[in-house]
Design an enzyme around this catalytic site. Sequence first.
Site, PDB file in Angstrom:
ATOM      1  CG  HIS A   1      69.231  26.392  64.070  1.00 50.78           C
ATOM      2  ND1 HIS A   1      68.902  25.978  62.891  1.00 50.78           N
ATOM      3  CD2 HIS A   1      68.413  27.525  64.108  1.00 50.78           C
ATOM      4  CE1 HIS A   1      67.997  26.474  62.372  1.00 50.78           C
ATOM      5  NE2 HIS A   1      67.590  27.629  62.891  1.00 50.78           N
TER       6      HIS A   1
ATOM      7  CD  GLU B   1      65.616  31.116  68.487  1.00 50.82           C
ATOM      8  OE1 GLU B   1      66.784  30.697  68.222  1.00 50.82           O
ATOM      9  OE2 GLU B   1      64.502  30.788  67.590  1.00 50.82           O
TER      10      GLU B   1
END
Length: 373
Positions: free
Chosen positions: A257, A312
């Site tokens: 991320h 996700e």
Amino acid sequence: MTDHVKSLSPAQAAPGLDDVIAAETGLCLVDGAVGRLVLRGYDLHALADWSFEAVLALLWQGLTPAEMTEAEIRHALGTARCRLFAKAEALLPATDDLSPVEALRLLLSSLADAESMPHHILAVAAAPVFAAAIARRRAGQAPVAPDATLGHAADFLRMLRGDLPGAAHVCALDTYLVTVADHGLNASTFTARVIASTRAGLISSVVGGLCALKGPLHGGAPGPVLDMLDAIGSEADIRPWITAALARGARLMGFGHRIYRVRDPRADVLKGVVGSLRDDGARIAFAEQVEAEALAQLAAKKPLRPLETNVEFYTALVLEALGFPRDSFTNVFAVGRMAGWTAHVLEQEAQGRLIRPQSRYVGPMPRHSSAAG
């Protein structure tokens, strides 16, 4: 809006705006160093069992002319969903040659910035009506009209699937929508705030946010997580598949991320949700094995660059279990993030400052020729 970009010297220019403070907000804190997400004084884990309407009330507090309770927001959204259904029906044929997110962009763009209904209510109500209708049309099914008596998450699932969802599925979708409701000054929220700063209007601002979310570096990752799990196929193939993928420099979907240097707190919330949605638990057990092996190999290959599980990975499993088609995942993300977009737009409009950063010119300068003798 605090314009720190102007004070930077050329040597300090930040092309990706990393570490540049571009706004002061009371809405959301994303602490990537410790893996903490705070919405208006509440840690994400404390909000995980709230309804989406309750989080909307929290985010909109003090930003709208009239304060609304959770129950009032639920009623207003139900009324608005019913009003918007006719527009969805009329425009659906125009979406046939578009991707789902492009179709959502078209339908949202049909809303006027001069609408009489409060625009934050209108935008939040429109997203699930349009997203569900788009998904059903792509499956060859007629759209399902909203039910104003239902909560936002329950009606979204009903409009998608055509029947009343069970309590566990409603709770799971509510938790997902809350989990992705806001995440600081990400690309789509920043886009929405920039547009809002021009006084273009809330609808135009959130359409811009959706356009930014469409990009694969922002909102397009959950579907490929499932593609990766399908490609791995079996427990025996987990280790060799991941080894081969990393050897050829491929990205493992659902890991890493831009902000978090530790585990994404949203992943843990959604991991707790997905286990309750499957009777046999086979899919979640397989995904957990993939996650463990991926983390082990990433840590060994890149020990100085932490790459942890992000939102996700478990988003894909939750939305799959709820029956959403993979190509609709970005639209479902937008249904949740509409909460944050609208709140940030309202906050930006209240601040009233046009966002106008500076750029550093690196092109050629004019050449001055001497006069001919």
